[in-house]
Enzyme design. Structure first.
Site, PDB file in Angstrom:
ATOM      1  N   HIS A  59       0.837  -1.214   0.000  1.00  0.00           N
ATOM      2  CA  HIS A  59       0.000   0.000   0.000  1.00  0.00           C
ATOM      3  C   HIS A  59       0.866   1.256   0.000  1.00  0.00           C
ATOM      4  O   HIS A  59       1.466   1.614   1.012  1.00  0.00           O
ATOM      5  CB  HIS A  59      -0.898  -0.008   1.236  1.00  0.00           C
ATOM      6  N   HIS A  61       1.097   5.396  -2.142  1.00  0.00           N
ATOM      7  CA  HIS A  61       0.528   6.347  -3.102  1.00  0.00           C
ATOM      8  C   HIS A  61       1.691   6.980  -3.859  1.00  0.00           C
ATOM      9  O   HIS A  61       2.241   7.991  -3.413  1.00  0.00           O
ATOM     10  CB  HIS A  61      -0.287   7.422  -2.379  1.00  0.00           C
ATOM     11  N   GLU A 215     -10.745   5.057   7.511  1.00  0.00           N
ATOM     12  CA  GLU A 215      -9.515   5.756   7.931  1.00  0.00           C
ATOM     13  C   GLU A 215      -9.927   7.049   8.638  1.00  0.00           C
ATOM     14  O   GLU A 215      -9.833   8.153   8.082  1.00  0.00           O
ATOM     15  CB  GLU A 215      -8.592   6.057   6.741  1.00  0.00           C
TER      16      GLU A 215
HETATM   17 FE   FE2 Z   1      -3.572   5.057   1.771  1.00  0.00          FE
END
Ligand code: FE2
Length: 431
Positions: A59, A61, A215
């Protein structure tokens, strides 16, 4: 004559020394070590180092990396201000900008021993400029790193203009997984609908699902039960991943117990991003201040696969980071209190085998005959030792070719009665 023999290494799963024979980019034999000089174009003496499959980043970005402070710093340190900063930076994206930053961080990953990366890409942008750049990069780096891309609707599927259409267009252009962000949608109903849209789209195109899920520090954010139930009813199991799930850190005991059953039954993966969520969560709390992390220890005990991810590298959500999974595992051990010897070893598994399961790598991963010859040599006694000392791989090998080398760090100490002795921080005993 074969291409490469790695002599005298130890596997994570076994104490004995082995020789690894590699040809044509694959392991052709994994056998007990012998003193015979092997016939190979290259012979690499492992000297008892740990031979492990490479790290896997489940994970990150990459489209947002290396943009911290552009156009302004995230002063509050919250996820919400990060999204607002990124929306401003997103308006200035170009293909070259995305390619340069993302490729640089992939180089950091490979140097640290990571040869498989799953990156989310923001598709709440009508130009989809970052998506096209990342699809181009996925092909360009294939020789060294396998890159999976997730269509990530950063500003929502239902709450962003044409969010659903942009997600579908991203699926058509060839992403590997479909994302969602239900806790950011305007209403709970939109959140539920966004999960259903993402799962249906993934099924239609035969893709994975990887949703940013809960989140937030809101104990009422309960979209992971929706995602897990969708996965169960559609039989998708480990093709589905719930990422972040930080609200789990605020759930009460009765609901947690119910949720563990739903998660275990579903077969979905969880990804906890300990460094970033320790930094982002609890910002609105006084004291006591919550950690705001997935219930990692409890989920593992319930039989759920959990991996540790890095999430961000110098971007609006997190100003630090060096794309190094062993640093993430080290912080993760502290943050989730996985500190008994077997638990520290589990933290190593969560950035190797556990993360590989999230990416669905199957027989494309692992040290075994017939599999791609991807590995790293770690000059350490065992996974516990790797995590404790955050040992860097001496060699990173991709398809039988050494792509990164790191000489051992040597510190010499001038100490009374022991002048100029090297210090290596090694202390191994019974565990
Ligand atoms: Fe994320």
């Amino acid at each position: 004559m074969i291409d490469l023999v790695v002599r005298g290494a130890r596997l994570v799963t076994d104490d004995g020394l082995v020789d690894l024979r590699i040809d044509g980019g694959r392991f052709v034999a994994v056998s007990p070590h012998t003193d015979e000089a092997p016939e190979a174009r290259t012979v690499l003496d492992a000297d008892g180092a740990l031979a492990s499959p490479p790290y896997v980043e489940p994970h990150v970005h990459l489209d947002t990396c290396l943009t911290a402070g552009q156009p302004r710093w995230n002063r509050s340190g919250t996820l919400w201000e990060g999204i607002a900063c990124w929306a401003e930076r997103k308006a200035t994206l170009t293909r070259e900008d995305v390619l340069e930053r993302a490729e640089e961080v992939l180089r950091w990953y490979a140097a640290n021993g990571t040869l498989h990366v799953r990156s989310h890409v923001d598709v709440t942008d009508p130009s989809l400029v970052a998506l096209d750049a990342m699809l181009e990069l996925r092909d360009r780096v294939r020789e060294v790193v396998d890159l999976q891309l997730v269509a990530f609707p950063q500003e929502g599927i239902c709450s962003f203009p044409d969010g659903e259409k942009l997600l579908a267009e991203a699926a058509r252009r060839g992403v590997d997984a479909i994302g969602a962000i239900p806790h950011f949608e305007d209403t709970r109903e939109d959140g539920v609908r966004s999960v259903e849209i993402a799962v249906a789209l993934a099924e239609e195109h035969g893709r994975f699902v990887d949703a940013h899920c809960d989140e937030i520090d809101d104990d009422q954010s309960r979209f992971v039960e929706v995602l897990a139930t969708q996965a169960h009813r559609r039989g998708l199991r480990d093709r589905v991943t719930a990422s972040h799930t930080t609200a789990m850190g605020s759930y009460n005991a009765a609901y947690s117990q119910k949720l563990h059953r739903i998660l275990a039954r579903s077969g979905i993966n969880l990804v906890c991003n300990p460094m970033v969520n320790l930094h982002l969560q609890g910002r609105l709390d006084g004291y006591p201040r919550r950690r705001g992390l997935t219930q990692v220890k409890e989920a593992l005990a319930a039989g759920v696969n959990v991996a540790f991810g890095g999430d961000d590298v110098m971007d609006p959500w997190y100003p630090l980071g060096t794309a190094n999974p062993i640093q993430v595992a080290h912080v993760g051990a502290h943050a989730t209190q996985l500190t008994a010897p077997a638990e520290v070893a589990e933290c190593f598994r969560m950035v190797t085998d556990g993360a590989a399961a999230v990416l669905g790598l199957g027989e494309r991963y692992g040290i075994a005959e017939g599999r791609p010859a991807d590995l790293m040599l770690l000059p350490a006694a065992d996974p516990f030792d790797v995590v404790r000392r955050q040992v860097a791989p001496s060699h990173v090998i991709r398809r039988g070719r050494v792509v990164a080398t790191t000489p051992p760090r040597v510190t010499t100490l001038d100490w009374p009665g022991r002048p100029n002795e090297p210090i290596d921080f090694v202390r191994t005993g019974d565990r």
